[in-house]
Design an enzyme around this catalytic site. Structure first.
Site, PDB file in Angstrom:
ATOM      1  N   ASP A  33      48.386  12.861  49.149  1.00  0.00           N
ATOM      2  CA  ASP A  33      48.691  13.235  47.775  1.00  0.00           C
ATOM      3  C   ASP A  33      49.996  14.007  47.767  1.00  0.00           C
ATOM      4  O   ASP A  33      50.113  15.034  48.423  1.00  0.00           O
ATOM      5  CB  ASP A  33      47.561  14.076  47.168  1.00  0.00           C
ATOM      6  CG  ASP A  33      47.839  14.396  45.712  1.00  0.00           C
ATOM      7  OD1 ASP A  33      47.649  13.503  44.883  1.00  0.00           O
ATOM      8  OD2 ASP A  33      48.261  15.524  45.416  1.00  0.00           O
TER       9      ASP A  33
ATOM     10  N   GLU B 179      49.205   7.137  46.368  1.00  0.00           N
ATOM     11  CA  GLU B 179      48.943   6.843  44.964  1.00  0.00           C
ATOM     12  C   GLU B 179      50.017   5.916  44.405  1.00  0.00           C
ATOM     13  O   GLU B 179      51.085   5.757  44.983  1.00  0.00           O
ATOM     14  CB  GLU B 179      48.861   8.145  44.158  1.00  0.00           C
ATOM     15  CG  GLU B 179      50.146   8.945  44.189  1.00  0.00           C
ATOM     16  CD  GLU B 179      49.961  10.384  43.735  1.00  0.00           C
ATOM     17  OE1 GLU B 179      49.458  10.578  42.634  1.00  0.00           O
ATOM     18  OE2 GLU B 179      50.332  11.284  44.487  1.00  0.00           O
TER      19      GLU B 179
ATOM     20  N   ASP C 172      44.662  19.000  44.978  1.00  0.00           N
ATOM     21  CA  ASP C 172      45.410  17.993  45.722  1.00  0.00           C
ATOM     22  C   ASP C 172      44.593  17.412  46.875  1.00  0.00           C
ATOM     23  O   ASP C 172      44.675  16.222  47.166  1.00  0.00           O
ATOM     24  CB  ASP C 172      46.715  18.598  46.262  1.00  0.00           C
ATOM     25  CG  ASP C 172      47.616  19.098  45.142  1.00  0.00           C
ATOM     26  OD1 ASP C 172      47.485  18.586  44.013  1.00  0.00           O
ATOM     27  OD2 ASP C 172      48.444  19.999  45.393  1.00  0.00           O
TER      28      ASP C 172
END
Ligand SMILES: [Zn+2]
Length: 451
Positions: free
Chosen positions: A221, A305, A387
């Site tokens: 992340d 992501e 996170d």
């Protein structure tokens, strides 16, 4: 999207990879002038060609039967016919400078046509625009002539410009050239702020290893507060030099907003800002190189992501913009490093709510404000750093992907969409204390990169 390179790599193969090696330069004042002159020449050729294309298109619209030069050979032919009139000084620069400008134009024209015909993905591409001296990124590409990395590893040779001192050692590339596993195809000179760079496009013979049998999955992340948080519980902080550089950037940005338009002080601040910006970008790139090498060599699968490129352009918040730029660079580097090191890269579906989903039970929170640093699950009571929770969700994606049999789908790295709707059945884990480690760059990284 899934980038899967496993199957092509079962045996481990030698492969030719096109790679860029970029070095900062320390040119003499005279060399600076020559470098700038070549970039200026490229710009002149680009703008001349664009003007010609527009004029011919106009003529055609008026019913005349004229050729519109659309490719590099066609543009070059037109240029050679008129260069004595248009630019009587053309011999001052290598002819490659003009070719470089026209090549850029030909590519821009092709991108535009492809975009209009729906052959190009992504946002629509506009018709090429003239390059203005103040705005354009100064660059010029050489493909022939004397392009060399000298044996002392401190100098490079470029056509017309001659032997230029490099600001950093060229050993990364020199070593490969000496071993005979690399061949230089082209050199591009460019300027960022007031620093000159040379970027060599190199054909490299690389051994692409068999995936080292690593089966570990790591979710990454990319955050606002840290460089990255890994699903393994490790927080990767920004190195101190990068933190400092980013703080300076924020300060100068505020300062610039206060300066009057057109003032001398505003120009000065703008110049300083450009310098600090370039330094920050370099520091971040170098930091990310170390992180991506670690991820691609130590884990079998890396999950990141989706990057919302359209949102990136709209978002004016500096911190978010910086994080997005970091994610884009992380993705780019992982794209080729996972191939080199025989691991694979999985990119989450763009609608996968990695930060709003509970990584323990799968419950999805309706809304999560950016200021909420801790994720609290209303179903199972999990409390976890925001996170880290997101990183764990990313790592979990592969469980679902593996079930749907995607692994045999593409062995050559082509894109494949994974359907992830959030209704993925996830096993409940006992809520164990989170092992928290911090990746300390300033201890790991002995030498800071030169900018
Ligand atoms: Zn939960």
């Amino acid at each position: 999207m899934v980038y899967n390179h496993h199957h092509a790599l079962q045996e481990g193969v030698m492969a030719t990879v096109i790679q860029a090696y970029r070095f900062a330069l320390d040119p003499t004042p005279a060399q600076r002038r020559t470098l700038a002159s070549h970039c200026g020449a490229a710009r002149v050729a680009h703008n001349w060609g664009l003007h010609l294309v527009q004029a011919r298109l106009e003529q055609r619209r008026a019913g005349e039967d004229v050729d519109v030069p659309w490719t590099l050979p066609a543009l070059r032919q037109e240029w050679n016919r008129v260069k004595d009139q248009v630019a009587p000084w053309w011999a001052e620069n290598s002819k490659e400078a003009y070719s470089s400008g026209l090549d850029g134009l030909a590519r821009a024209l092709k991108n535009w046509t492809d975009s209009c015909n729906g052959r190009r993905k992504g946002r629509p591409v506009g018709f090429p625009r003239p390059k203005r001296k103040s705005r354009a990124r100064d660059a010029c590409r050489f493909t022939t002539g004397q392009i060399k990395v000298l044996n002392d590893r401190k100098h490079v040779q470029l056509p017309r410009i001659g032997v230029v001192k490099t600001h950093e050692s060229t050993r990364r590339l020199a070593r490969r050239l000496e071993q005979g596993t690399a061949r230089i195809l082209a050199a591009t000179i460019s300027r960022t702020a007031d620093r000159w760079f040379v970027s060599f496009t190199v054909e490299v013979q690389r051994h692409l290893p068999v995936g080292k049998g690593k089966t570990t999955v790591v979710g990454v992340d990319v955050g606002v507060r840290h460089l990255a948080v890994l699903s393994t519980g490790t927080t990767v902080t920004n190195p101190r030099a990068l933190e400092r550089s980013q703080r300076k950037l924020r300060r100068l940005n505020r300062q610039l907003a206060r300066r009057n338009t057109g003032s001398q002080r505003r120009r000065k601040t703008r110049r300083r800002l450009a310098r600090v910006h370039a330094r920050t970008t370099n520091l971040r790139r170098d930091t990310l190189h170390k992180l991506t090498s670690f991820l691609a060599t130590q884990h079998g699968t890396v999950v990141v992501e989706h990057l919302n490129v359209a949102g990136m352009v709209r978002n004016r918040r500096l911190a978010r913009a910086v994080a997005d730029a970091g994610l884009a660079e992380l993705r780019r580097q992982l794209g080729y490093k996972t191939i080199w090191y025989g691991s694979r890269l999985v990119v989450a579906d763009r609608f996968y709510p990695s930060s709003k989903t509970c990584s323990a039970c799968g419950w999805v929170k309706a809304k999560l404000a950016l200021a909420e640093r801790t994720f609290t699950c209303e179903t199972c009571g999990l409390r976890l750093d925001r996170d880290l929770n997101a990183a764990r969700n990313l790592a979990k994606i592969t469980q679902h992907v593996a079930q749907s049999g995607w692994e045999t789908a593409n062995a050559r790295g082509a894109d494949q969409k994974t359907q992830l709707a959030g209704q993925v059945a996830m096993k409940r884990e006992p809520s164990s204390p989170v092992p928290h480690r911090t990746w300390d760059w300033d201890r790991r990284v002995r030498k800071h990169p030169a900018t």
